[in-house]
Design a protein around this motif. Structure first.
Motif, mmCIF file in Angstrom:
data_model
loop_
_atom_site.group_PDB
_atom_site.id
_atom_site.type_symbol
_atom_site.label_atom_id
_atom_site.label_comp_id
_atom_site.label_asym_id
_atom_site.label_seq_id
_atom_site.Cartn_x
_atom_site.Cartn_y
_atom_site.Cartn_z
ATOM 1 N N LYS A 22 4.242 11.174 2.088
ATOM 2 C CA LYS A 22 3.562 10.005 2.660
ATOM 3 C C LYS A 22 2.077 10.018 2.315
ATOM 4 C CE LYS A 22 6.215 9.103 6.837
ATOM 5 N NZ LYS A 22 6.128 9.071 8.289
ATOM 6 N N ARG A 23 1.453 11.186 2.408
ATOM 7 C CA ARG A 23 0.024 11.285 2.122
ATOM 8 C C ARG A 23 -0.283 11.035 0.661
ATOM 9 N NH1 ARG A 23 -0.468 16.224 5.479
ATOM 10 N NH2 ARG A 23 -0.002 17.243 3.521
ATOM 11 N N SER A 24 0.579 11.490 -0.231
ATOM 12 C CA SER A 24 0.283 11.403 -1.658
ATOM 13 C C SER A 24 0.584 10.031 -2.251
ATOM 14 C CB SER A 24 1.063 12.473 -2.417
ATOM 15 O OG SER A 24 2.443 12.210 -2.355
ATOM 16 N N SER A 25 1.331 9.201 -1.575
ATOM 17 C CA SER A 25 1.725 7.908 -2.128
ATOM 18 C C SER A 25 0.770 6.798 -1.718
ATOM 19 C CB SER A 25 3.141 7.556 -1.661
ATOM 20 O OG SER A 25 3.502 6.288 -2.159
ATOM 21 N N PRO A 37 4.915 3.083 4.209
ATOM 22 C CA PRO A 37 4.610 3.843 2.993
ATOM 23 C C PRO A 37 5.869 4.139 2.190
ATOM 24 C CG PRO A 37 4.383 5.236 4.941
ATOM 25 C CD PRO A 37 4.676 3.854 5.426
ATOM 26 N N VAL A 38 5.778 3.954 0.880
ATOM 27 C CA VAL A 38 6.889 4.225 -0.031
ATOM 28 C C VAL A 38 6.811 5.690 -0.449
ATOM 29 C CG1 VAL A 38 7.877 3.691 -2.296
ATOM 30 C CG2 VAL A 38 6.965 1.863 -0.870
ATOM 31 N N LEU A 62 5.664 -5.421 -2.523
ATOM 32 C CA LEU A 62 5.350 -4.042 -2.863
ATOM 33 C C LEU A 62 3.905 -3.979 -3.358
ATOM 34 C CD1 LEU A 62 6.583 -1.184 -3.157
ATOM 35 C CD2 LEU A 62 7.131 -1.789 -5.496
ATOM 36 N N TYR A 63 3.102 -3.093 -2.745
ATOM 37 C CA TYR A 63 1.684 -2.964 -3.055
ATOM 38 C C TYR A 63 1.358 -1.556 -3.523
ATOM 39 C CZ TYR A 63 0.750 -7.344 -0.594
ATOM 40 O OH TYR A 63 0.722 -8.646 -0.201
ATOM 41 N N ASP A 64 0.386 -1.450 -4.428
ATOM 42 C CA ASP A 64 -0.226 -0.178 -4.798
ATOM 43 C C ASP A 64 -1.652 -0.251 -4.277
ATOM 44 O OD1 ASP A 64 -1.121 2.174 -5.863
ATOM 45 O OD2 ASP A 64 -1.024 1.530 -7.942
ATOM 46 N N LEU A 69 1.949 -5.681 -6.461
ATOM 47 C CA LEU A 69 2.686 -5.397 -7.690
ATOM 48 C C LEU A 69 3.909 -6.278 -7.872
ATOM 49 C CD1 LEU A 69 2.715 -1.498 -7.653
ATOM 50 C CD2 LEU A 69 1.222 -3.006 -8.948
ATOM 51 N N TYR A 70 4.797 -6.282 -6.868
ATOM 52 C CA TYR A 70 6.079 -6.967 -6.992
ATOM 53 C C TYR A 70 6.437 -7.723 -5.726
ATOM 54 C CZ TYR A 70 6.896 -3.705 -10.841
ATOM 55 O OH TYR A 70 6.796 -2.980 -11.994
#
Length: 116
Positions: A22-25, A37-38, A62-64, A69-70
């Motif tokens: 979760k933290r790294s994404s 979170p993805v 879907l967000y970065d 993004l999508y």
């Protein structure tokens, strides 16, 4: 030597792994006003933490980070190892400009220069 791990230790390891993912994404899924979170994204779907995510279905974004993004049509597929997996029925990239409804020539001028 035994490779047996007690269920309590295994559960603790799984929780630590999910917390690190979760933290790294930076990827997030938005449904209405809620963000999730993805944990992992692949070509045909993504996964969320099963404890946090409801049984999502339908249209999601879907967000970065803050970049959209999508726009995806999804369905829940299966739960495994504390993750809920979702499959894309449709995944449409979001464009920052409107699509053209005509063919643009490769050698077309970019702008017009006026005479002065």
């Amino acid at each position: 030597m035994s490779t047996y791990i007690s269920p309590e230790v295994q559960e603790g390891l799984d929780q630590a792994r999910l917390k690190a993912e979760k933290r790294s994404s930076r990827l997030r899924v938005q449904v209405d006003d809620r963000m999730f979170p993805v944990l992992k994204l692949w070509d045909t779907g993504f996964s969320l933490d099963a404890a946090d995510a409801p049984n999502l279905r339908g249209l999601v974004d879907l967000y970065d980070g803050s970049r959209h993004l999508y726009q995806c049509l999804i369905v829940a597929s299966e739960e495994e190892f504390g993750r809920m997996n979702y499959d894309f029925k449709r995944s449409t990239p979001v464009l920052d400009q409107a699509p053209l409804d005509f063919v643009r020539d490769e050698d077309a001028p970019i702008a017009l220069l006026g005479s002065s």
